[in-house]
Design an enzyme around this catalytic site. Structure first.
Site, short mmCIF file in Angstrom:
data_model
loop_
_atom_site.label_atom_id
_atom_site.label_comp_id
_atom_site.label_asym_id
_atom_site.label_seq_id
_atom_site.Cartn_x
_atom_site.Cartn_y
_atom_site.Cartn_z
CG HIS A 1 -0.29 -0.26 2.52
ND1 HIS A 1 0.09 -1.52 2.91
CD2 HIS A 1 0.08 0.57 3.52
CE1 HIS A 1 0.64 -1.47 4.10
NE2 HIS A 1 0.66 -0.21 4.50
CG HIS B 1 1.04 5.16 4.19
ND1 HIS B 1 0.23 5.07 5.30
CD2 HIS B 1 1.77 4.01 4.17
CE1 HIS B 1 0.47 3.93 5.93
NE2 HIS B 1 1.40 3.27 5.27
P1 AMP Z 1 1.62 0.24 7.42
O1 AMP Z 1 1.91 0.46 8.87
O2 AMP Z 1 2.51 1.01 6.50
O3 AMP Z 1 1.56 -1.25 7.09
O4 AMP Z 1 0.19 0.85 7.18
C1 AMP Z 1 -1.00 0.17 7.44
C2 AMP Z 1 -2.04 1.23 7.58
O5 AMP Z 1 -3.31 0.64 7.51
C3 AMP Z 1 -1.98 1.99 8.90
O6 AMP Z 1 -1.73 3.36 8.66
C4 AMP Z 1 -3.35 1.75 9.50
O7 AMP Z 1 -3.86 2.87 10.18
C5 AMP Z 1 -4.19 1.39 8.29
N1 AMP Z 1 -5.36 0.60 8.56
C6 AMP Z 1 -5.42 -0.53 9.28
N2 AMP Z 1 -6.70 -0.98 9.29
C7 AMP Z 1 -7.43 -0.13 8.55
C8 AMP Z 1 -8.81 -0.03 8.21
N3 AMP Z 1 -9.71 -0.96 8.63
N4 AMP Z 1 -9.24 1.01 7.46
C9 AMP Z 1 -8.34 1.93 7.04
N5 AMP Z 1 -7.04 1.91 7.34
C10 AMP Z 1 -6.58 0.89 8.10
#
Ligand code: AMP
Length: 178
Positions: free
Chosen positions: A164, A166
């Site tokens: 993903h 950001h």
């Molecule tokens: P990372 O730490 O780079 O793997 O980012 C994962 C991201 O997913 C984090 O910023 C979380 O806040 C986000 N995240 C986790 N669960 C959800 C959800 N249900 N809806 C939207 N964002 C989410």
């Protein structure tokens, strides 16, 4: 008489020193900190939680099992979708780090648990993700200044093993990042 005065003064100085070192050690011992922690220390605690969570997530990274993002793609879990096409989905992060914080993901993970797993067959989807990030920035009105971040692996605090991007913006972003 003079020696008694000197002894009293020395004892006073010693007590002051001992108490001040106790106060210093209380202030730097996390378990003894009061509830109204200074923000800086709270963020240190929060960061170590993120790091621990990232290590747990990394341990399961290659299980190939579904992640929370599969449930978002299938709409089993609600999300606020900002952009969608046949290949990618962009939705608001549940824990935003900026006024605009959108995640852009491939709908088909195809082994892309993290950028470090990219192979030649992923070139098209990687380009597509970055172009989608630009569309998101445009839609969100932050085209003049935004950041695209990919956390790769536990050292970078990746917590979801489905690639993903950001997309962050809407405020002055600092550099270097933490
Ligand atoms: P990372 O730490 O780079 O793997 O980012 C994962 C991201 O997913 C984090 O910023 C979380 O806040 C986000 N995240 C986790 N669960 C959800 C959800 N249900 N809806 C939207 N964002 C989410």
């Amino acid at each position: 008489m003079a020696s008694i005065q000197v002894a009293k003064s020395l004892s006073l100085i010693h007590n002051l020193w001992r108490n001040s070192s106790k106060i210093r050690s209380l202030a730097t011992t996390p378990t003894l900190l009061p509830l109204n922690l200074p923000r800086r220390l709270c963020s240190v605690r929060a960061k170590s939680d993120e790091e621990a969570a990232a290590k747990v997530a990394a341990a399961n990274a290659d299980s190939g099992g579904p992640t929370i993002f599969d449930k978002i793609i299938s709409k089993e879990i609600p999300s606020t979708i900002v952009y969608e096409d046949e290949k990618v989905l962009a939705f608001r992060d549940i824990n935003p780090q900026a006024p605009v914080h959108v995640l852009v993901i491939p709908k088909l993970r195809d082994g892309l648990t993290q950028l470090g797993k990219a192979e030649p067959r992923h070139v098209d989807i990687l380009g597509h993700l970055f172009y989608a990030a630009k569309i998101v920035a445009e839609k969100e009105g932050i085209l003049d200044g935004f950041r695209v971040v990919i956390n790769n692996g536990p050292t970078a605090c990746q917590s979801v093993y489905h690639l993903h991007l950001h997309v962050l913006g809407g405020r002055q972003l600092k550099w270097p990042p933490g």
